[in-house]
Design a protein around this motif. Structure first.
Motif, PDB file in Angstrom:
ATOM      1  N   ARG B 176       0.828  -1.214   0.000  1.00 42.75           N
ATOM      2  CA  ARG B 176       0.000   0.000   0.000  1.00 42.75           C
ATOM      3  C   ARG B 176       0.857   1.256   0.000  1.00 42.75           C
ATOM      4  NH1 ARG B 176      -4.026   1.065   3.815  1.00 42.75           N
ATOM      5  NH2 ARG B 176      -3.255   3.143   4.276  1.00 42.75           N
ATOM      6  N   GLY B 180       0.184   4.372  -2.277  1.00 38.96           N
ATOM      7  CA  GLY B 180       0.085   5.716  -1.704  1.00 38.96           C
ATOM      8  C   GLY B 180       1.025   6.688  -2.395  1.00 38.96           C
ATOM      9  N   CYS B 183      -0.288   7.687  -5.662  1.00 44.77           N
ATOM     10  CA  CYS B 183      -1.356   8.685  -5.508  1.00 44.77           C
ATOM     11  C   CYS B 183      -0.754  10.066  -5.285  1.00 44.77           C
ATOM     12  CB  CYS B 183      -2.250   8.332  -4.323  1.00 44.77           C
ATOM     13  SG  CYS B 183      -3.182   6.835  -4.596  1.00 44.77           S
ATOM     14  N   ALA B 191      -4.679  12.875  -2.604  1.00 44.55           N
ATOM     15  CA  ALA B 191      -4.195  11.740  -1.820  1.00 44.55           C
ATOM     16  C   ALA B 191      -4.386  12.020  -0.339  1.00 44.55           C
ATOM     17  CB  ALA B 191      -2.721  11.492  -2.130  1.00 44.55           C
ATOM     18  N   ILE B 196      -4.557   9.369   2.897  1.00 50.42           N
ATOM     19  CA  ILE B 196      -3.154   8.924   2.906  1.00 50.42           C
ATOM     20  C   ILE B 196      -2.346   9.925   3.720  1.00 50.42           C
ATOM     21  CG2 ILE B 196      -1.099   8.621   1.474  1.00 50.42           C
ATOM     22  CD1 ILE B 196      -3.006   7.668  -0.743  1.00 50.42           C
ATOM     23  N   THR B 198       0.288  11.752   3.757  1.00 46.64           N
ATOM     24  CA  THR B 198       1.277  12.081   2.718  1.00 46.64           C
ATOM     25  C   THR B 198       2.651  12.392   3.306  1.00 46.64           C
ATOM     26  OG1 THR B 198       0.476  14.333   2.734  1.00 46.64           O
ATOM     27  CG2 THR B 198      -0.379  12.908   1.015  1.00 46.64           C
ATOM     28  N   TYR B 201       4.382   9.182   4.311  1.00 49.33           N
ATOM     29  CA  TYR B 201       4.732   8.389   3.136  1.00 49.33           C
ATOM     30  C   TYR B 201       5.938   8.973   2.422  1.00 49.33           C
ATOM     31  CZ  TYR B 201       0.875   5.068   3.085  1.00 49.33           C
ATOM     32  OH  TYR B 201       0.040   4.038   3.375  1.00 49.33           O
TER      33      TYR B 201
END
Lengths: 420, 317
Positions: B176, B180, B183, B191, B196, B198, B201
């Motif tokens: 995932r 992510g 996205c 996103a 998510i 962000t 990530y």
């Protein structure tokens, strides 16, 4: 896209057509690697003495790299025309195997490896930069191929315990003591010195040893700093130096740094009775780039073409080298890089016959015991593989041309003091 | 996402590289080491530049930092492999801390910011003389083995790193996290709105892009035995890495490997055969490849190349 979960997008990367592209890509890389393996010629006939030369033909040290290239070619041509070098009763032609290492450290190592394994050279002439000399020398040591550095002046290069690395210019320590002594003698009012050095192996060690020599001679070091490689503005250093009111300004670096420094000194109205720049006037780009501003700048150098040394081989005197050089360069004067590298090659004309074999170990042992005269001056290899002390010229730009101030035997003028 | 075919091809490629010492001289082995090393760099860059779409030029900062951490540790008596691990951890921590600040920038601003990181690292390393030796550089204790053994050892080290980063790439692209990041690349605000995290990530991607580059830097330092600030933080190297990824196909798993291999091999061929023109030729090749193969070698379609040469634009990629 590679990381989407839908079936469709997966296909767009690794579907039928993409697999074809993928295969092509991998195939291309593999084929090219195979080409590297197969297509490069193996070493030429046994008789040739191959000397590897990773040169900085592009990148930051390109000017210096081209100088080395010019002299290497001159020497090879001249030696081959004279019948080559005789080793163990047989005459060998010489060949310089040149590559461009782009003034880039990893590439210097890569090319040294290529020279040692693929081209099977008998000797490597080290690249220009002191750091790059260490990298190439390390590879040489692994393969027991002697490396000769003709322009690495920093002693730290030779302190790594590499038995296969040899240098033909003298340690910086001597050069700075001579300069300080000469200036103190010719300008007794000299008291305060400001030192600005480039933070790079050779210029840095020159700056440091000048500071030590100056202190030892009883001078006061009023400013002592380093600037980092690639500095485009020296004005803050210059302002600090002006505040320190020195009698002597000493700046180290390569031509571009020093041209910039000299211009900024002028812009900021910074002057001193004595201004020394190393390498500065030793390189012709400096005088050419600065024009009138170069006047009065002193420098120390390893060699000057007005010296009168007796040599050997294809260049029996300094004058004979000078004459050949003028013909090869189209009338331009050689500087110390040309002289030092020509001298190092001259040395080989004595070393290789004495080694009696082209085996790396034999050449190394012969190099280690070298003590000869060349057109570039005496070469006497010491314990650490570096040429021992000798008298080194001090020069000054006067009316646009370089005048030798010291040693007296070759002096063509006396020190001019700059006006405040 | 990687298919079985892709995986098999990668395995074949690893075998080809790993067996170079058996059938070629040390120069080829050295080229194979460089290919593996640049593959590590390119695959790492892929996390931030390929998956996330953030044009990072900080790769060489991590490389140089790893080289210096490894070198300093080794000079102080830390065993080689432990020094490499230390370099990995330090560089990873540095990237995580830096990422949380730097990743607030986007697009061109981020690119410029990442270049600044390289410069700042270089200046700090070059000014901190008591520890790093400044402009003198550092000598690292060399492995006193035969040249063949040294070459084989470092080839294996770089190959193992390459396999690890490749596996991580494959894992992330399925996970995932990869989704992510994808996205974020397409629309960061959207996103964020669909839940998510962000920031987290991006920081993870940035850290992943640094970790093994640090290890590669430390291993490189042990291999060549000498590092200095100018070469360790060379801007040219940091530009090469994205070019390699684009050449192979950004955002794919196999692309960076193909790109790095083709780039290094092309470079070698031009270097050894065209002394005076090598840079110009290499430049032209890069322009050609980027112009005609915007999706990288992975998406080559010879029909499209032909159409372009004839002046007709093919179907959009």
């Amino acid at each position: 896209m590679a990381f989407q979960n839908s079936k469709e997008s997966r296909c767009s990367t690794f579907g039928q057509r993409c697999n074809a592209g993928l295969l092509q890509g991998v195939g291309l890389a593999a084929a090219a690697l195979a080409l590297l393996v197969a297509a490069v010629p193996m070493a030429a006939a046994q008789e040739t003495i191959r000397i590897g030369a990773p040169l900085a033909l592009t990148g930051g040290l390109a000017d210096e790299g081209m100088k080395q290239q010019l002299v290497y070619r001159m020497w090879a041509e001249k030696v081959n025309a004279a019948g080559g070098i005789e080793v163990n009763g047989r005459s060998h032609q010489v060949e310089i195997v040149e590559y461009d290492y782009q003034s880039d450290g990893p590439r210097a190592g890569q090319l040294a490896e290529r020279l040692a394994t693929r081209d099977r050279v008998h000797l490597i002439m080290a690249p220009f930069g002191s750091g790059h000399t260490v990298i190439a020398g390390t590879v040489g040591e692994r393969y027991r191929v002697p490396t000769v550095a003709c322009v690495a002046g920093a002693e730290s290069v030779f302190s790594t315990g590499n038995r296969y690395l040899f240098g033909t210019i003298s340690p910086n320590g001597n050069i700075t003591e001579t300069v300080v002594q000469y200036l103190v003698d010719s300008y007794p009012d000299l008291r305060r010195v400001a030192i600005l050095g480039r933070d790079d192996v050779f210029p840095k060690s020159m700056a440091e040893s000048t500071a030590e020599s100056a202190k030892a001679a009883g001078l006061e070091v009023v400013y002592n700093a380093l600037y980092s490689v690639g500095t485009m503005d020296h004005s803050s250093s210059m302002t600090s130096i002006r505040r320190a009111e020195p009698d002597w300004i000493y700046i180290t670096g390569y031509s571009q740094d020093l041209i910039l420094a000299r211009r900024q000194m002028e812009d900021l109205g910074l002057t001193a009775p004595v201004v020394t720049m190393v390498t500065g006037p030793a390189m012709k780009e400096f005088t050419e780039g600065l024009g009138g501003l170069a006047n009065g700048v002193t420098s120390s150098t390893w060699w000057h073409h007005s010296a009168t040394y007796e040599g050997l081989g294809v260049w029996p005197t300094t004058a004979s080298f000078y004459e050949d050089f003028l013909a090869a360069s189209g009338g331009e004067d050689p500087d110390y890089v040309h002289g030092a590298c020509g001298g190092a090659l001259s040395m080989l004309e004595e070393v290789l016959p004495r080694a009696g074999s082209l085996d790396g170990e034999a050449i190394r042992d012969a190099l280690a015991e070298t003590s000869i005269e060349t057109f570039y001056g005496p070469i006497d290899i010491g314990e650490n593989g570096m040429n021992q002390a000798r008298d080194l010229p001090i020069i000054q730009v006067q009316n646009g041309s370089v005048v030798v101030l010291y040693p007296e035997v070759i002096a063509t003028g006396s020190l001019q003091i700059l006006e405040e | 996402m990687i298919t079985r075919t892709g995986l098999i091809l990668f395995a074949i490629w690893v075998v080809i590289l790993a067996t170079t010492p058996l059938h070629a001289d040390n120069y080829i082995v050295r080229t194979a080491i460089m290919i593996s090393m640049y593959s590590v760099l390119a695959l790492s860059w892929n996390f931030i530049g390929g998956f996330t779409g953030y044009p990072s030029f900080a790769t060489v900062a991590f490389f140089g930092l790893g080289a210096y951490v490894g070198a300093i540790a080794q000079r102080n008596g830390v065993p080689m492999v432990v020094a490499w691990m230390l370099a990995t951890i330090v560089v990873g921590a540095f990237a995580a801390a830096l990422g949380s600040i730097l990743l607030r920038l986007k697009g061109h601003y981020f690119a410029i910011g990442s270049i600044a990181v390289v410069e700042v690292c270089r200046l700090v390393i070059s000014s901190w003389r008591s520890v790093t030796g400044g402009g003198d550089g550092l000598n690292i204790p060399l492995l006193r083995w035969s040249p063949d053994d040294v070459a084989i050892f470092f080839l294996m080290v770089m190959l193992v790193l390459m396999i690890i980063v490749f596996a991580l790439n494959a894992f992330v692209s399925r996970h995932r996290l990869g989704f992510g990041l994808h996205c974020i690349r397409q629309n960061e605000d959207a996103a964020d709105m669909v839940g998510i995290n962000t920031t987290l990530y991006k920081v993870i991607a940035f850290t992943l892009s640094a970790l093994f580059v640090g290890t590669a830097g430390a291993a490189y330092a042990s291999w060549v035995g000498y590092i200095d600030p100018t070469d360790s933080f060379s801007i040219l190297m940091t530009v090469k890495v994205p070019v390699m990824v684009l050449l192979g196909g950004a955002g794919t798993v196999l692309g960076p490997v193909i790109g790095a291999a083709s780039f290094v091999v092309l470079e070698e061929i031009f270097w050894s055969n065209f002394l005076d023109w090598n840079r110009a030729i290499l430049g032209m090749v890069i322009v050609f490849l980027i112009f005609f193969l915007p999706g990288g070698l992975l998406r080559v379609s010879f029909r499209k190349v032909r159409d372009r040469l004839k002046g007709r634009e093919g179907v959009a990629t």
